[in-house]
Design a protein around this motif. Structure first.
Motif, short mmCIF file in Angstrom:
data_model
loop_
_atom_site.label_atom_id
_atom_site.label_comp_id
_atom_site.label_asym_id
_atom_site.label_seq_id
_atom_site.Cartn_x
_atom_site.Cartn_y
_atom_site.Cartn_z
N ILE A 21 0.84 -1.19 0.00
CA ILE A 21 0.00 0.00 0.00
C ILE A 21 0.88 1.25 0.00
N LEU A 22 1.92 1.24 0.83
CA LEU A 22 2.85 2.38 0.88
C LEU A 22 3.40 2.67 -0.51
N GLU A 23 3.70 1.58 -1.23
CA GLU A 23 4.31 1.71 -2.54
C GLU A 23 3.38 2.39 -3.56
N THR A 24 2.05 2.24 -3.34
CA THR A 24 1.12 2.78 -4.33
C THR A 24 0.89 4.28 -4.18
N ILE A 25 1.28 4.85 -3.02
CA ILE A 25 1.10 6.29 -2.86
C ILE A 25 2.05 7.00 -3.83
N PRO A 26 1.54 7.93 -4.64
CA PRO A 26 2.43 8.61 -5.58
C PRO A 26 3.53 9.35 -4.83
N SER A 27 4.73 9.34 -5.41
CA SER A 27 5.85 9.95 -4.71
C SER A 27 5.61 11.44 -4.47
N ALA A 28 4.98 12.10 -5.44
CA ALA A 28 4.70 13.52 -5.27
C ALA A 28 3.84 13.74 -4.03
N ALA A 29 2.88 12.79 -3.82
CA ALA A 29 1.99 12.92 -2.67
C ALA A 29 2.76 12.74 -1.37
N VAL A 30 3.67 11.77 -1.34
CA VAL A 30 4.46 11.56 -0.11
C VAL A 30 5.23 12.82 0.22
N ILE A 31 5.83 13.40 -0.82
CA ILE A 31 6.62 14.61 -0.59
C ILE A 31 5.72 15.76 -0.13
N ALA A 32 4.61 15.94 -0.81
CA ALA A 32 3.70 17.03 -0.46
C ALA A 32 3.19 16.86 0.96
N LEU A 33 2.83 15.61 1.30
CA LEU A 33 2.26 15.35 2.62
C LEU A 33 3.28 15.55 3.74
N SER A 34 4.56 15.33 3.42
CA SER A 34 5.53 15.46 4.51
C SER A 34 6.11 16.87 4.64
N ILE A 36 17.84 6.24 -6.43
CA ILE A 36 18.76 7.11 -7.16
C ILE A 36 17.99 7.96 -8.17
N SER A 37 17.03 7.34 -8.86
CA SER A 37 16.27 8.15 -9.81
C SER A 37 15.20 8.99 -9.11
N LEU A 38 14.60 8.43 -8.08
CA LEU A 38 13.53 9.14 -7.39
C LEU A 38 14.04 10.41 -6.71
N ALA A 39 15.28 10.39 -6.25
CA ALA A 39 15.82 11.52 -5.49
C ALA A 39 15.84 12.81 -6.31
N THR A 40 15.75 12.68 -7.64
CA THR A 40 15.79 13.89 -8.47
C THR A 40 14.59 14.80 -8.24
N ILE A 41 13.44 14.22 -7.90
CA ILE A 41 12.26 15.09 -7.75
C ILE A 41 12.38 15.95 -6.49
N GLY A 42 13.38 15.64 -5.66
CA GLY A 42 13.58 16.43 -4.45
C GLY A 42 13.80 17.91 -4.75
N ALA A 43 14.35 18.19 -5.92
CA ALA A 43 14.65 19.58 -6.27
C ALA A 43 13.40 20.45 -6.28
N THR A 44 12.22 19.82 -6.51
CA THR A 44 10.98 20.61 -6.56
C THR A 44 10.63 21.20 -5.21
N VAL A 45 11.13 20.58 -4.12
CA VAL A 45 10.81 21.13 -2.81
C VAL A 45 12.07 21.67 -2.13
N GLY A 46 13.06 22.00 -2.93
CA GLY A 46 14.21 22.71 -2.39
C GLY A 46 15.31 21.85 -1.84
N ALA A 47 15.26 20.53 -2.12
CA ALA A 47 16.37 19.69 -1.67
C ALA A 47 17.49 19.79 -2.70
N GLY A 48 18.70 19.39 -2.31
CA GLY A 48 19.82 19.43 -3.25
C GLY A 48 19.81 18.19 -4.13
#
Lengths: 305, 236
Positions: free
Chosen positions: B96-109, B186-198
């Motif tokens: 179930i955790l896996e099905t949550i969209p990554s954008a949602a996890v980031i937004a929610l946290s 490694i690939s997922l970490a790239t979307i971090g830039a949208t919320v100001g991560a390096g």
């Protein structure tokens, strides 16, 4: 000594053990035999608490086994199973040494013990560093026997230990085990469904069906009173012939020689010979011809059938 | 088998050298690339590529180690309970955790951790758990029952059996799970830039915003090489 008293075990509505009583004397090899599902493995596994009985007790040296923590009890009892269950990531040496290590033996003592056991079971020293996948079925089984004997337990539980090896290897390993048992005199509980194996190895045989022991006696005595219908059908009407395997031609001639001929082989020779006689050479070099009467005479001498 | 261990892995070396060349040599050949792609070199991000790569590695390493720790512990505890219901429950929860969209996890946290590395670490951690946990549980389940029977029968306690016999035997399976988790991260970490991560997402996102293929390439190639390198290094 192992004493089993009124042991009961049910799996759902299947009765695996039905108020079983059994006493196994020190140094005896008792073979539990019966068809699949007769409860023989359950009985064996309740001795080292791998199976928790519903009621009844098991005593080892007059101590209720429930007085020991299961791990302590199991380390004192050798355990050997059909599929061997060698640990694939351990070498032969590490597999044999695993129980002594748990018992915190010194390194030197473990090494000496492993050498002794590998020698006893006929495994070459170079095998110590091999991994289980490099062994043949028979070799793996020998390592399994070594592992069970590693901590020098008084009791050995063997659940169809030679069931998975080919017939040729099985005879070799059975003979080897028989000699080991003669030397070490362990108290052995041995499960099998192979009558010939039972006859060859047992001091006493217990025939089981539906969770009950139908007969418990020495292999020779079984031939005299097979009144129980099931026992007769399970052991076979030809049981006296199978029994011949236990006896050696030296027993018949009452002499010591290195003749390895067993009496069933002698019988085969008689059947083959046109006049029913087999000529053999005695230890002192003289020749002697044996006939069927000699065989029956020997077998009925002290009710040995 | 021993010989294989010491043999130099050509592909691995190739990926490693390619990654180093790209990361440290980018400054020297960006002019050539820019003229090829027709983009301006002035727009290249302010943080240097080696620094971004290092940030990226830190993000992935931190989140993945936390995920490995949690998954292994959880997997072992669930296995020790010998409860099939617990096992399937944990697996379902992971799926179930896996099905949550990554954008949602980031937004929610974001409300929890604010902008920056926090939400990204959270997302990476969540996504790394399932592959490792699933492989740990399945790896422990698929051990030959007669090996387990023998281990118990010769007097090992459940914990001894787990640590000495079962975990080593489940190791290839667990490593495969860790490999999957790392490559995903490694690939997922790239979307971090949208919320100001390096990390390597910074030039990619900047490139998308400014229609600059060179910037996108700068981050993507590094990410691809890093993923290939990891995949190769942990292959069984």
């Amino acid at each position: 000594m192992i004493r089993i008293a009124q042991l009961v075990k049910n799996y759902g509505n299947i009765t695996a053990l039905d108020r079983v009583d059994l006493t196994i004397e020190e140094g005896e090899c008792v073979v539990l035999i019966g068809p699949s599902g007769c409860g023989k493995s359950t009985l064996l596994r309740s001795i080292n608490r791998m199976v928790q009985p519903d009621s009844g007790s098991v005593y080892v040296d007059e101590q209720d086994i429930l007085n020991y923590p299961p791990e302590t009890l199991r380390r004192k009892i050798g355990y050997c199973i059909q599929n061997v269950g060698l640990f694939p990531h351990y070498t032969v040496y590490e597999n044999i040494a695993v129980v002594p290590k748990m018992l915190k033996w010194s390194k030197a003592k473990i090494e000496e013990r492993v050498d002794f056991l590998m020698d006893l079971t006929g495994l070459p020293k170079e095998y110590k560093t091999k991994k289980p996948h490099e062994l043949s079925g028979g070799e793996a089984q020998r390592v399994g026997v070594c592992r069970a004997l590693a901590a020098d337990p008084d009791i050995l539980l063997m659940d169809e230990p030679f069931g998975a090896v080919d017939p040729m290897t099985r005879v070799k390993i059975q003979t080897a085990f028989r000699n080991i048992q003669k030397e070490l005199k362990k108290t052995v509980v041995f499960v099998t469904h192979d009558v010939e194996e039972a006859v060859l190895l047992a001091d006493k045989i217990a025939v089981m069906q539906n969770g009950k022991i139908l007969g418990y006696d020495t292999p020779s005595n079984f031939a005299l009173h097979m009144e129980e219908e099931f026992v007769r059908s399970f052991l076979g009407v030809d049981y006296p012939v199978k029994l011949l395997k236990r006896h050696n031609i030296d027993d018949l001639l009452n002499q010591e020689s290195d003749s390895k001929l067993t009496l069933n082989e002698l019988l085969a020779g008689m059947l083959e010979s046109p006049n029913g006689g087999v000529t053999i050479q005695n230890a002192n070099g003289s020749k002697q011809t044996l006939y069927f009467e000699d065989l029956t005479h020997y077998l009925h001498k002290d009710d040995q059938v | 088998m021993i010989r294989r261990k010491f043999r130099i892995d050509l592909m691995l070396t190739f990926y490693f050298i390619a990654l180093l060349l790209w990361v440290f040599g980018f400054e020297s050949f960006k002019g050539t690339l820019a003229s090829l792609l027709g983009s301006g070199i002035g727009l290249v991000s302010r943080t240097s590529l080696p620094v971004l790569t290092w940030q990226h590695i830190q993000l992935v390493a931190l989140a993945s180690s936390a995920a490995i720790l949690v998954s292994l512990l959880l997997g072992m505890i669930v296995h020790l309970t010998r409860n099939e219901e617990a096992e399937s429950l944990v697996m379902k929860l992971g799926s179930i955790l896996e099905t949550i969209p990554s954008a949602a996890v980031i937004a929610l946290s974001i409300p929890l951790f604010g902008y920056g590395n926090g939400p990204v670490l959270m997302a990476l951690w969540v996504y790394a758990i399932l592959p490792i946990l699933r492989n740990t549980i399945v790896g422990l389940q698929s051990i030959n029952p007669s090996i387990q029977d023998a281990a118990t029968g010769i007097g090992m306690s459940p914990l001894q059996r787990l640590l000495k016999i079962e975990m080593p035997l489940a190791r290839p399976m667990i490593l495969a799970g860790i490999k999957t988790a790392l490559v995903i991260n490694i690939s997922l970490a790239t979307i971090g830039a949208t919320v100001g991560a390096g990390g390597l997402g910074v030039p990619i996102i900047a490139g998308i915003r400014s229609y600059d293929p060179l910037l996108v390439l700068q981050g993507s190639i590094a990410v691809i090489l890093m993923a290939l390198l990891t995949e190769r290094a942990l292959r069984s």
